[in-house]
Scaffold this motif. Sequence first.
Motif, PDB file in Angstrom:
ATOM      1  N   ILE A 156       0.822  -1.206   0.000  1.00 48.94           N
ATOM      2  CA  ILE A 156       0.000   0.000   0.000  1.00 48.94           C
ATOM      3  C   ILE A 156       0.859   1.261   0.000  1.00 48.94           C
ATOM      4  CG2 ILE A 156      -0.199   0.136   2.530  1.00 48.94           C
ATOM      5  CD1 ILE A 156      -3.142   1.018   2.070  1.00 48.94           C
ATOM      6  N   GLU A 157       2.067   1.166   0.526  1.00 52.14           N
ATOM      7  CA  GLU A 157       2.941   2.336   0.551  1.00 52.14           C
ATOM      8  C   GLU A 157       3.481   2.691  -0.831  1.00 52.14           C
ATOM      9  OE1 GLU A 157       3.084   4.167   3.144  1.00 52.14           O
ATOM     10  OE2 GLU A 157       1.882   2.730   4.269  1.00 52.14           O
ATOM     11  N   GLN A 158       3.284   1.801  -1.802  1.00 56.80           N
ATOM     12  CA  GLN A 158       3.718   2.076  -3.175  1.00 56.80           C
ATOM     13  C   GLN A 158       2.646   2.794  -3.991  1.00 56.80           C
ATOM     14  OE1 GLN A 158       6.960   1.503  -3.973  1.00 56.80           O
ATOM     15  NE2 GLN A 158       7.012   0.920  -1.809  1.00 56.80           N
ATOM     16  N   VAL A 159       1.541   3.121  -3.333  1.00 56.75           N
ATOM     17  CA  VAL A 159       0.444   3.830  -4.003  1.00 56.75           C
ATOM     18  C   VAL A 159       0.344   5.237  -3.436  1.00 56.75           C
ATOM     19  CG1 VAL A 159      -2.022   3.863  -4.519  1.00 56.75           C
ATOM     20  CG2 VAL A 159      -0.814   1.665  -4.328  1.00 56.75           C
ATOM     21  N   THR A 160       0.284   6.218  -4.320  1.00 55.56           N
ATOM     22  CA  THR A 160       0.116   7.616  -3.918  1.00 55.56           C
ATOM     23  C   THR A 160      -1.194   8.135  -4.489  1.00 55.56           C
ATOM     24  OG1 THR A 160       2.514   7.980  -3.927  1.00 55.56           O
ATOM     25  CG2 THR A 160       1.100   9.932  -3.990  1.00 55.56           C
ATOM     26  N   VAL A 161      -2.003   8.720  -3.630  1.00 58.82           N
ATOM     27  CA  VAL A 161      -3.289   9.273  -4.060  1.00 58.82           C
ATOM     28  C   VAL A 161      -3.238  10.794  -3.949  1.00 58.82           C
ATOM     29  CG1 VAL A 161      -5.768   9.371  -3.627  1.00 58.82           C
ATOM     30  CG2 VAL A 161      -4.539   7.205  -3.352  1.00 58.82           C
ATOM     31  N   HIS A 162      -3.488  11.460  -5.062  1.00 59.48           N
ATOM     32  CA  HIS A 162      -3.568  12.917  -5.092  1.00 59.48           C
ATOM     33  C   HIS A 162      -5.051  13.288  -5.133  1.00 59.48           C
ATOM     34  CE1 HIS A 162       0.740  12.908  -6.168  1.00 59.48           C
ATOM     35  NE2 HIS A 162       0.425  11.949  -7.035  1.00 59.48           N
ATOM     36  N   ASN A 163      -5.631  13.534  -3.965  1.00 58.53           N
ATOM     37  CA  ASN A 163      -7.072  13.800  -3.944  1.00 58.53           C
ATOM     38  C   ASN A 163      -7.364  15.216  -4.417  1.00 58.53           C
ATOM     39  OD1 ASN A 163      -9.524  12.476  -3.477  1.00 58.53           O
ATOM     40  ND2 ASN A 163      -9.876  13.632  -1.603  1.00 58.53           N
ATOM     41  N   GLN A 164      -8.430  15.351  -5.200  1.00 54.20           N
ATOM     42  CA  GLN A 164      -8.820  16.629  -5.783  1.00 54.20           C
ATOM     43  C   GLN A 164     -10.155  17.078  -5.187  1.00 54.20           C
ATOM     44  OE1 GLN A 164      -6.488  17.807  -8.205  1.00 54.20           O
ATOM     45  NE2 GLN A 164      -5.421  15.961  -7.510  1.00 54.20           N
ATOM     46  N   LEU A 165     -10.595  18.272  -5.554  1.00 49.63           N
ATOM     47  CA  LEU A 165     -11.939  18.701  -5.214  1.00 49.63           C
ATOM     48  C   LEU A 165     -12.949  17.785  -5.891  1.00 49.63           C
ATOM     49  CD1 LEU A 165     -11.560  22.572  -5.612  1.00 49.63           C
ATOM     50  CD2 LEU A 165     -11.729  21.304  -3.467  1.00 49.63           C
ATOM     51  N   LEU A 166     -14.105  17.622  -5.265  1.00 50.60           N
ATOM     52  CA  LEU A 166     -15.142  16.744  -5.794  1.00 50.60           C
ATOM     53  C   LEU A 166     -16.290  17.583  -6.328  1.00 50.60           C
ATOM     54  CD1 LEU A 166     -13.540  15.059  -3.600  1.00 50.60           C
ATOM     55  CD2 LEU A 166     -15.635  13.756  -3.285  1.00 50.60           C
ATOM     56  N   GLY A 167     -16.708  17.299  -7.546  1.00 50.37           N
ATOM     57  CA  GLY A 167     -17.863  17.976  -8.121  1.00 50.37           C
ATOM     58  C   GLY A 167     -19.142  17.241  -7.792  1.00 50.37           C
ATOM     59  N   GLY A 168     -19.413  17.116  -6.503  1.00 45.61           N
ATOM     60  CA  GLY A 168     -20.564  16.353  -6.022  1.00 45.61           C
ATOM     61  C   GLY A 168     -20.138  14.959  -5.618  1.00 45.61           C
ATOM     62  N   GLY A 169     -20.625  14.523  -4.481  1.00 47.90           N
ATOM     63  CA  GLY A 169     -20.305  13.180  -3.994  1.00 47.90           C
ATOM     64  C   GLY A 169     -21.562  12.403  -3.668  1.00 47.90           C
ATOM     65  N   PHE A 170     -22.281  12.861  -2.633  1.00 43.92           N
ATOM     66  CA  PHE A 170     -23.558  12.275  -2.212  1.00 43.92           C
ATOM     67  C   PHE A 170     -23.458  10.797  -1.860  1.00 43.92           C
ATOM     68  CE2 PHE A 170     -24.432  15.269  -5.858  1.00 43.92           C
ATOM     69  CZ  PHE A 170     -24.575  16.393  -5.066  1.00 43.92           C
ATOM     70  N   GLY A 171     -22.257  10.320  -1.588  1.00 39.76           N
ATOM     71  CA  GLY A 171     -22.023   8.909  -1.313  1.00 39.76           C
ATOM     72  C   GLY A 171     -21.413   8.170  -2.492  1.00 39.76           C
ATOM     73  N   ARG A 172     -21.631   8.660  -3.708  1.00 36.03           N
ATOM     74  CA  ARG A 172     -21.143   7.960  -4.897  1.00 36.03           C
ATOM     75  C   ARG A 172     -19.629   7.876  -4.918  1.00 36.03           C
ATOM     76  NH1 ARG A 172     -19.599   4.810  -7.834  1.00 36.03           N
ATOM     77  NH2 ARG A 172     -20.073   4.458 -10.043  1.00 36.03           N
ATOM     78  N   ARG A 173     -18.966   8.951  -4.509  1.00 37.80           N
ATOM     79  CA  ARG A 173     -17.510   8.972  -4.603  1.00 37.80           C
ATOM     80  C   ARG A 173     -16.837   8.364  -3.369  1.00 37.80           C
ATOM     81  NH1 ARG A 173     -18.426  13.243  -8.534  1.00 37.80           N
ATOM     82  NH2 ARG A 173     -17.030  12.798 -10.291  1.00 37.80           N
ATOM     83  N   SER A 174     -17.600   7.635  -2.574  1.00 40.30           N
ATOM     84  CA  SER A 174     -16.994   6.797  -1.540  1.00 40.30           C
ATOM     85  C   SER A 174     -16.684   5.415  -2.088  1.00 40.30           C
ATOM     86  CB  SER A 174     -17.925   6.671  -0.332  1.00 40.30           C
ATOM     87  OG  SER A 174     -19.134   6.016  -0.685  1.00 40.30           O
ATOM     88  N   GLU A 175     -17.175   5.128  -3.295  1.00 42.23           N
ATOM     89  CA  GLU A 175     -16.931   3.840  -3.953  1.00 42.23           C
ATOM     90  C   GLU A 175     -15.594   3.864  -4.700  1.00 42.23           C
ATOM     91  OE1 GLU A 175     -19.017   1.308  -3.595  1.00 42.23           O
ATOM     92  OE2 GLU A 175     -20.599   2.432  -2.554  1.00 42.23           O
ATOM     93  N   THR A 176     -15.090   2.676  -5.014  1.00 43.58           N
ATOM     94  CA  THR A 176     -13.791   2.579  -5.695  1.00 43.58           C
ATOM     95  C   THR A 176     -13.883   1.897  -7.062  1.00 43.58           C
ATOM     96  OG1 THR A 176     -13.301   0.493  -4.542  1.00 43.58           O
ATOM     97  CG2 THR A 176     -12.535   2.534  -3.503  1.00 43.58           C
TER      98      THR A 176
END
Length: 741
Positions: A417-437
């Motif tokens: 897991i340490e070999q993965v880097t996540v650059h999180n951005q602003l979300l254009g709406g989530g409502f629960g949908r963007r908690s999925e992968t």
Amino acid sequence: MKKWTRRAFIGAGVLAGGTLVIGIAIRPGNRSSKVAGLIASEGETVMNIWLKIAPDNTVTVIIPHAEMGQGVHTALAMMLADEMDADWSKVKFIEAPAEKEYANFAVAKGFIAGDATFPKFLEETIDGVFLTAVKSMNFQITGGSASVRFTGQHAMRIAGAAAKTMLLQAAAETWKVPVGELKAENSSITHAASNRTATYAELAPVAAKVSTPSQPRLKSQEEFKIMGTSKPRFDIPAKVTGEARFGMDVQVPGMKYATVKAAPVFGAKVKAVDTTVPSGTTGVIKILNLENAVAVVADGYWQAKTALDALPVEFEATENDGLNQEEIINRYRNAMDADLAEGNLDTHFKGGDAAATLEQAETLVEAEYQLPFLAHATMEPMNCTAWVHDGKCEIWCGSQNPLGVKAAAAELLEIDIEQVTVHNQLLGGGFGRRSETDVVKQAVLIAKGVDFPVKLIWSREEDTQHDVYREATLSRMKAGLDKSGKPIAYSHQFIFKHHPPEAADVPYDIPNQLIQYSSPASFVPWGNWRSVDHSTHGFLTESFIDELAHAAKQDPFAYRKGLIKNNTRMLGVLDLVYEKSNWGASLPANWGRGISITQSFGSIVAEVAEVEVGIEGKVKVHRVVCVADPGFAIHPDGFIAQMESGIIYGLAAAMTGEISIQNGAVAQSNFHDYPVTRMHEAPKIETYIINSGNPPGGAGEPSTPGIAPAVTNAIFDATGIRIRQLPISKNDLRASIRQTT
């Protein structure tokens, strides 16, 4: 492993590179290499670090939540800065990285324990359990209206108060004066008697060596200077200028584009597809079979989509291929009937003897309600950029759980897991949908098959037809009234129980209750949808209580008030919405007024809707009056915006929202057949806040559950037609209006 101490858990300060870092929940043990540049004390491991003080006296707050329009970065920074008595003009923030040390311990604890307090000797054990759990679950979620009420209350405020206490102690030791003679204000410490002042930055090196208070004193609401004000939000300027960066805005050197076509029927696999790039095709680079979907990679998105649309793909048949919406609902109904007949219904709540009391009731009221599947319909299309290279993976996306994204990519690629880097951005709406992968996993699979970064963009059709949906629901409700019209028994059977666990509770004083549910099989994927189970039970409970008021020949407002007379918060909200809505005032012909009151995520919200039903049966919502008691609104303007947002979102679902299944697949595809509320359709919304002195409640979801019943109750007031099936557009209201004109 050494024993976890309360002092270590609440926080520790260490000096590194001229920056004082205050951590909450730091325990002895192995030091995390991910935060080694911030934490330099030998033998400590950082669990959560929430603020740092730079040499220029800037306070930077580290926020473990995603920004999706709710203003969380500003609100949480306000909570910390107020407790710290920081100079707001020198407060900045950064979003916490997707690292285990920033797992949302406070959110998990809040969801499970709420505002419960524990004996001192148990606190370190309780906190340790939650911290260990969220790290193991890669839990860094933004959702459940939890950011302010849990992270803000249990992490940000404590961090700010602890930092101020350490700085005061440092000043007292430096100047050899009692702490009680010092004053902290605007990021400085002052000793009036000796006319000495030092900035937080000047005191930071000494403060870093001061013992961290185990239980720093928190301010009372009367002492707040920043909380309760509407500070300009951090995220707004960049959104106005266009500089704000969402997932769709990400550009990586050498990046190509991809789009996908998944099997129309959930669970189906690709049976046949030719992955050879057709000769003469411009810009198309690669075609990939992802087993349950096909992806096309090209120089541009439109090239990829055009090629994908022209690509022949055959999917395997499934047992659900011929299934339609009506049959799905019939299966749900039959499953509930079978569970009821066989005594297999699960019990949500039982109090008294509802069955026996129903038989003795003066009046019996029964109703069946039906709600549809709903999609999230976020304004920003689903997207993710991924780059798999050199045994590592980089991801750019807007996620409600960036640590979960990191874990999902690592598992898929079978790398650490340490070999993965996540650059999180602003979300254009989530409502629960963007908690999925799901989208992230597709992007990673595609990137694995090429040697350059790839931005995956779902078309609106793909998003609508391969969402994770709010469950379709059936509900059967029955109540018995005594001679005065008061409910003495209440029975409710419904299908599917998710969370929050209290969503199906009724807030009214009914002595005999039996609430049960069934869990039939469903092949339609479920996902968290704004307010989750409250979105269904808000409609069910508030529609049915209105029916009871009508059966009792009583005013809906007065009827509700009589059944919550021991709930002072609810009474306060009801009384104010009565006043502000001009309840009881006359309305034009074919207009109606409806009311609802719901409690969810720690906030109480009452809504009154004024609607007009036109000659052709079209419903127009003209006005919504919203009164909310969130305990305390940290950022009033932001809270009002969230009330408005939740109402508009819920209104779209109530009026026209419906996902239906035809031949095993979702029939809707875009906004032409899954419409949302447009600007010209939006009602005037008036919001009034009651700061009752209770702990802060949620803001992002509590106004959504009550709008549908407020509108449908208003329709009944206007037409005499009771809406028991959503969306409202499925109901023919023309006849009733023509009879009254």
